[in-house]
Design a protein around this motif. Structure first.
Motif, short mmCIF file in Angstrom:
data_model
loop_
_atom_site.label_atom_id
_atom_site.label_comp_id
_atom_site.label_asym_id
_atom_site.label_seq_id
_atom_site.Cartn_x
_atom_site.Cartn_y
_atom_site.Cartn_z
N ILE A 140 48.67 -28.16 -56.16
CA ILE A 140 47.49 -27.31 -56.24
C ILE A 140 46.47 -28.03 -57.10
O ILE A 140 46.78 -28.47 -58.22
CB ILE A 140 47.82 -25.93 -56.85
CG1 ILE A 140 48.85 -25.18 -56.00
CG2 ILE A 140 46.54 -25.10 -57.01
CD1 ILE A 140 49.33 -23.88 -56.62
N LEU A 141 45.25 -28.17 -56.58
CA LEU A 141 44.19 -28.87 -57.28
C LEU A 141 43.01 -27.91 -57.47
O LEU A 141 42.42 -27.43 -56.51
CB LEU A 141 43.75 -30.09 -56.47
CG LEU A 141 44.86 -31.13 -56.27
CD1 LEU A 141 44.48 -32.11 -55.17
CD2 LEU A 141 45.16 -31.86 -57.56
N ASN A 142 42.69 -27.63 -58.73
CA ASN A 142 41.69 -26.63 -59.07
C ASN A 142 40.40 -27.28 -59.58
O ASN A 142 40.43 -28.12 -60.49
CB ASN A 142 42.22 -25.70 -60.17
CG ASN A 142 43.39 -24.86 -59.69
OD1 ASN A 142 43.46 -24.48 -58.52
ND2 ASN A 142 44.31 -24.56 -60.59
N ALA A 143 39.28 -26.87 -59.01
CA ALA A 143 37.99 -27.40 -59.44
C ALA A 143 37.63 -26.85 -60.82
O ALA A 143 37.45 -25.65 -60.99
CB ALA A 143 36.90 -27.05 -58.43
N ALA A 144 37.54 -27.74 -61.79
CA ALA A 144 37.01 -27.39 -63.10
C ALA A 144 35.65 -28.09 -63.23
O ALA A 144 34.87 -28.09 -62.29
CB ALA A 144 37.98 -27.78 -64.21
N SER A 145 35.37 -28.71 -64.36
CA SER A 145 34.06 -29.31 -64.57
C SER A 145 34.03 -29.94 -65.95
O SER A 145 34.90 -29.65 -66.79
CB SER A 145 32.99 -28.21 -64.50
OG SER A 145 31.75 -28.64 -65.02
N MET A 165 40.84 -24.14 -66.61
CA MET A 165 41.72 -25.02 -67.38
C MET A 165 42.95 -24.28 -67.88
O MET A 165 44.08 -24.76 -67.73
CB MET A 165 40.94 -25.59 -68.57
CG MET A 165 39.84 -26.53 -68.19
SD MET A 165 40.40 -28.21 -67.93
CE MET A 165 40.43 -28.78 -69.62
N GLY A 166 42.74 -23.09 -68.45
CA GLY A 166 43.87 -22.33 -68.96
C GLY A 166 44.80 -21.90 -67.85
O GLY A 166 46.04 -21.97 -67.98
N ASN A 189 47.10 -29.22 -61.07
CA ASN A 189 46.17 -29.98 -61.89
C ASN A 189 44.74 -29.52 -61.62
O ASN A 189 44.45 -28.92 -60.58
CB ASN A 189 46.28 -31.48 -61.58
CG ASN A 189 47.60 -32.07 -62.06
OD1 ASN A 189 47.84 -32.18 -63.26
ND2 ASN A 189 48.47 -32.44 -61.11
N ALA A 190 43.87 -29.81 -62.57
CA ALA A 190 42.45 -29.52 -62.41
C ALA A 190 41.68 -30.83 -62.33
O ALA A 190 42.13 -31.86 -62.81
CB ALA A 190 41.93 -28.69 -63.58
N TYR A 191 40.51 -30.77 -61.69
CA TYR A 191 39.64 -31.95 -61.65
C TYR A 191 38.27 -31.55 -62.17
O TYR A 191 37.77 -30.46 -61.92
CB TYR A 191 39.57 -32.55 -60.25
CG TYR A 191 39.15 -31.63 -59.14
CD1 TYR A 191 37.85 -31.66 -58.61
CD2 TYR A 191 40.05 -30.73 -58.56
CE1 TYR A 191 37.47 -30.83 -57.57
CE2 TYR A 191 39.68 -29.90 -57.52
CZ TYR A 191 38.39 -29.95 -57.03
OH TYR A 191 38.01 -29.12 -56.00
N CYS A 192 37.67 -32.46 -62.92
CA CYS A 192 36.43 -32.18 -63.64
C CYS A 192 35.34 -33.17 -63.22
O CYS A 192 35.16 -34.22 -63.86
CB CYS A 192 36.65 -32.28 -65.14
SG CYS A 192 37.94 -31.19 -65.78
N PRO A 193 34.62 -32.86 -62.14
CA PRO A 193 33.51 -33.75 -61.75
C PRO A 193 32.38 -33.68 -62.76
O PRO A 193 32.19 -32.68 -63.46
CB PRO A 193 33.06 -33.18 -60.39
CG PRO A 193 34.17 -32.26 -59.96
CD PRO A 193 34.79 -31.75 -61.21
N GLY A 194 31.61 -34.75 -62.82
CA GLY A 194 30.39 -34.75 -63.61
C GLY A 194 29.21 -34.53 -62.69
O GLY A 194 29.14 -33.54 -61.96
N TYR A 207 54.43 -37.32 -61.16
CA TYR A 207 54.81 -37.01 -62.55
C TYR A 207 53.63 -36.48 -63.35
O TYR A 207 53.63 -36.49 -64.57
CB TYR A 207 55.40 -38.26 -63.22
CG TYR A 207 56.24 -37.96 -64.44
CD1 TYR A 207 57.36 -37.14 -64.36
CD2 TYR A 207 55.92 -38.50 -65.69
CE1 TYR A 207 58.13 -36.86 -65.48
CE2 TYR A 207 56.68 -38.23 -66.81
CZ TYR A 207 57.79 -37.41 -66.70
OH TYR A 207 58.56 -37.13 -67.82
N ILE A 208 52.62 -35.99 -62.64
CA ILE A 208 51.42 -35.49 -63.30
C ILE A 208 51.25 -34.01 -62.97
O ILE A 208 51.10 -33.63 -61.81
CB ILE A 208 50.16 -36.26 -62.83
CG1 ILE A 208 50.32 -37.75 -63.11
CG2 ILE A 208 48.92 -35.71 -63.53
CD1 ILE A 208 49.20 -38.59 -62.51
N THR A 209 51.27 -33.17 -63.99
CA THR A 209 51.00 -31.74 -63.79
C THR A 209 50.43 -31.14 -65.07
O THR A 209 50.64 -31.66 -66.17
CB THR A 209 52.27 -30.98 -63.35
OG1 THR A 209 51.89 -29.70 -62.81
CG2 THR A 209 53.26 -30.79 -64.49
#
Length: 269
Positions: free
Chosen positions: A146-151, A172-173, A190-195, A254-256
């Protein structure tokens, strides 16, 4: 310069895998969907706007396995319908990308309760709804991502965007909480934080922040912001897609519970 050759980087890696991209009609979401499809995945793009059907059709015409579905990511029935469709067509799911998002830029006294609530509904609650509905399908696949859009605003809130900053800190939380809960089932979150990304949303940001902060000319605010990025350029949609494909790939097993900055060095924490 950014690479846009999806096929060269992840050729065949996602063959036989199924991917849902919420908020996939245009911009980053469409690029994410295209990236996974070019790497061999079957992809379902969803969006509130019917433009998602045109996006899927255009990708299909290039030989990719992409389907579009109109759905409101904040509506429980619509979200349930998305994953009922997945269950009917695929039976399981490997990757969920929660990319739907909106922003409101305004001074505090001009920000309505309705606007504040809408941003949280689209940016945070919608991710919860999709993850909950996707869970049984990820289990059926024996695990997944699961990949969640953060910022960057999940790191530091910007001026005039209290609802957006709150929504992204919330992502994030939630990402960390779900990562701990679902890790025993081999489901990574995991979350992803685009600029700054070259999309319509940043054109809007440029116009509104420029107006509020000091009457910038069109394009001036974003030009100044890009000049402050260590790598010296805005991101392309492919930059974001490549990072997500890594997180969802066998190289990322191995990334979560992490939040990956994809911002050219804007934030280094």
């Amino acid at each position: 310069m950014p690479s846009t050759d999806f096929s060269a980087l992840f050729a065949g890696h996602f063959t036989g895998r199924r991917v849902v991209v919420m908020g996939g009609a245009r911009g980053i979401g469409a690029d994410i969907g295209e990236g996974f499809a070019r790497a061999g995945a079957s992809v379902l793009l969803t969006d509130l706007t019917p433009a998602v059907l045109d996006t899927a059709s255009a990708l299909n015409e290039t030989g990719l396995d992409v389907t579009g579905l109109v759905a409101d990511a904040t509506d429980e029935d619509d979200v349930a319908g998305v994953f009922a469709h997945v269950r009917s067509e695929w039976g399981s799911l490997d990757v969920l990308v929660n990319n739907a998002g909106i922003i409101t830029i305004s001074r505090l006294e001009e920000t309505s309760t309705e606007d504040f609530a809408k941003v949280l509904a689209v940016n945070t609650t919608a991710q919860f709804l999709a993850a909950r509905e996707a869970l049984s399908l990820l289990r059926a696949a024996g695990g997944g991502s699961i990949l969640n859009a953060a910022s960057g605003q999940a790191r530091e809130g910007f001026i005039f965007t209290p609802s957006y900053a709150a929504s992204k800190f919330g992502v994030m939380g939630m990402t960390q909480s779900l990562a701990k809960e679902l890790a025993p089932e081999n489901i990574r979150v995991n979350a992803y934080c685009p600029g700054i990304v070259e999309t319509e949303m940043w054109e809007y940001n440029d116009r509104e922040w420029g107006r509020l902060i000091g009457g910038y000319e069109p394009g001036e605010y974003i030009r100044n912001a890009i000049e402050s990025i260590p790598l010296g350029r805005a991101a392309s949609g492919a930059d974001i897609a490549h990072a997500l494909m890594f997180l969802a790939s066998d190289a990322g097993t191995y990334i979560t519970g992490q939040a990956l900055n994809i911002d050219g060095g804007m934030f280094m924490n």
